[in-house]
Design a protein around this motif. Structure first.
Motif, PDB file in Angstrom:
ATOM      1  N   HIS A  77       0.817  -1.223   0.000  1.00  0.00           N
ATOM      2  CA  HIS A  77       0.000   0.000   0.000  1.00  0.00           C
ATOM      3  C   HIS A  77       0.855   1.279   0.000  1.00  0.00           C
ATOM      4  CE1 HIS A  77      -3.913  -2.095   0.832  1.00  0.00           C
ATOM      5  NE2 HIS A  77      -3.048  -3.028   1.209  1.00  0.00           N
ATOM      6  N   ASP A 147      -7.918  -2.154   3.629  1.00  0.00           N
ATOM      7  CA  ASP A 147      -8.157  -3.553   3.976  1.00  0.00           C
ATOM      8  C   ASP A 147      -9.207  -3.754   5.075  1.00  0.00           C
ATOM      9  OD1 ASP A 147      -6.292  -3.905   2.062  1.00  0.00           O
ATOM     10  OD2 ASP A 147      -4.859  -5.011   3.291  1.00  0.00           O
ATOM     11  N   HIS A 190      -8.419  -4.920  -1.825  1.00  0.00           N
ATOM     12  CA  HIS A 190      -7.884  -5.878  -2.807  1.00  0.00           C
ATOM     13  C   HIS A 190      -8.940  -6.366  -3.796  1.00  0.00           C
ATOM     14  CE1 HIS A 190      -3.898  -6.257  -0.944  1.00  0.00           C
ATOM     15  NE2 HIS A 190      -4.558  -5.948   0.164  1.00  0.00           N
TER      16      HIS A 190
HETATM   17 ZN   LIG Z   1      -3.499  -4.972   1.775  1.00  0.00          ZN
END
Ligand SMILES: [Zn+2]
Length: 207
Positions: A77, A147, A190
């Motif tokens: 990231h 996330d 993701h």
């Molecule tokens: Zn990640």
């Protein structure tokens, strides 16, 4: 200042490798077209070309970016923050520009990037995770959540976000509910951007 638009430059992914010991993953990389222009999650250090190409497809250069945000500090990231030398960097709850660090208490208030965009603390995956909240021109409220969500499918199958690692699953669940309650669109860490449905909200609140 006109209301912004969110563009996903690259859709992220995550797949467990056959040996079960490694994972192939890269993050979803987005740009909030302003001004101010904001990039969120810059992929791995090997992806500079992809990031630059994505920006140029919007007619932008790295120096046009005012804020470079990483939703948390993991390698996939933060890989290309150094492309953005004219930007303030926000890595999780750490805000800096060159060697100057701005102390901001995310627990008491969001960190404002513009009239339409702010950064909120959404811990769980890590204790430092943040999300970028965008009141957009035509897309409603878009939350770029990193996330906090692995991808849309993890609402039906929570093992997807839990197995991606969660330092505090209870807080992560509470923040997932909060984001789903508020957002029209979510950009997960993701996977592709998705529209929030009543079904998503129902499933998440039943956990
Ligand atoms: Zn990640």
């Amino acid at each position: 200042m006109s209301a912004p638009k969110v563009h996903v430059l690259v859709d992220g992914y995550s797949v467990l490798e056959g040996d079960g010991k490694s994972m192939r993953a890269n993050c979803t990389c987005s740009v909030v077209e302003g001004p101010p222009h904001i990039i969120v999650d810059t992929m791995t250090a090997w992806d500079a070309e992809k990031v630059l190409q994505g920006l140029s497809s919007l007619g932008l250069q790295p120096e046009d970016i005012s804020y470079a945000v990483a939703t948390h500090g993991h390698c996939d990231h933060v890989g290309n923050l150094n492309l953005f030398q004219a930007a303030t960097h926000v890595v999780g709850t750490c805000v800096s520009r060159r060697d100057v660090f701005t102390l901001h208490d995310f627990d008491s208030e969001p960190y404002k990037l513009s009239e339409f965009v702010d950064v909120i603390a959404t811990p769980g995956h890590t204790s430092e995770d943040v999300s970028v909240r965008v009141r957009s021109r035509h897309q409603g409220l878009v939350i770029i959540a990193g996330d906090l969500f692995e991808r849309e499918e993890d609402i039906r199958d929570p093992s997807l976000w839990r197995s991606a690692g969660s330092q505090d699953p209870d807080r992560q669940m509470a923040n997932r509910r909060r984001v789903l309650a508020e957002a029209d669109l979510v950009v997960p860490g993701h996977g592709p951007m998705f529209a929030v449905t009543a079904e998503h909200r129902r499933l998440e609140s039943e956990r």
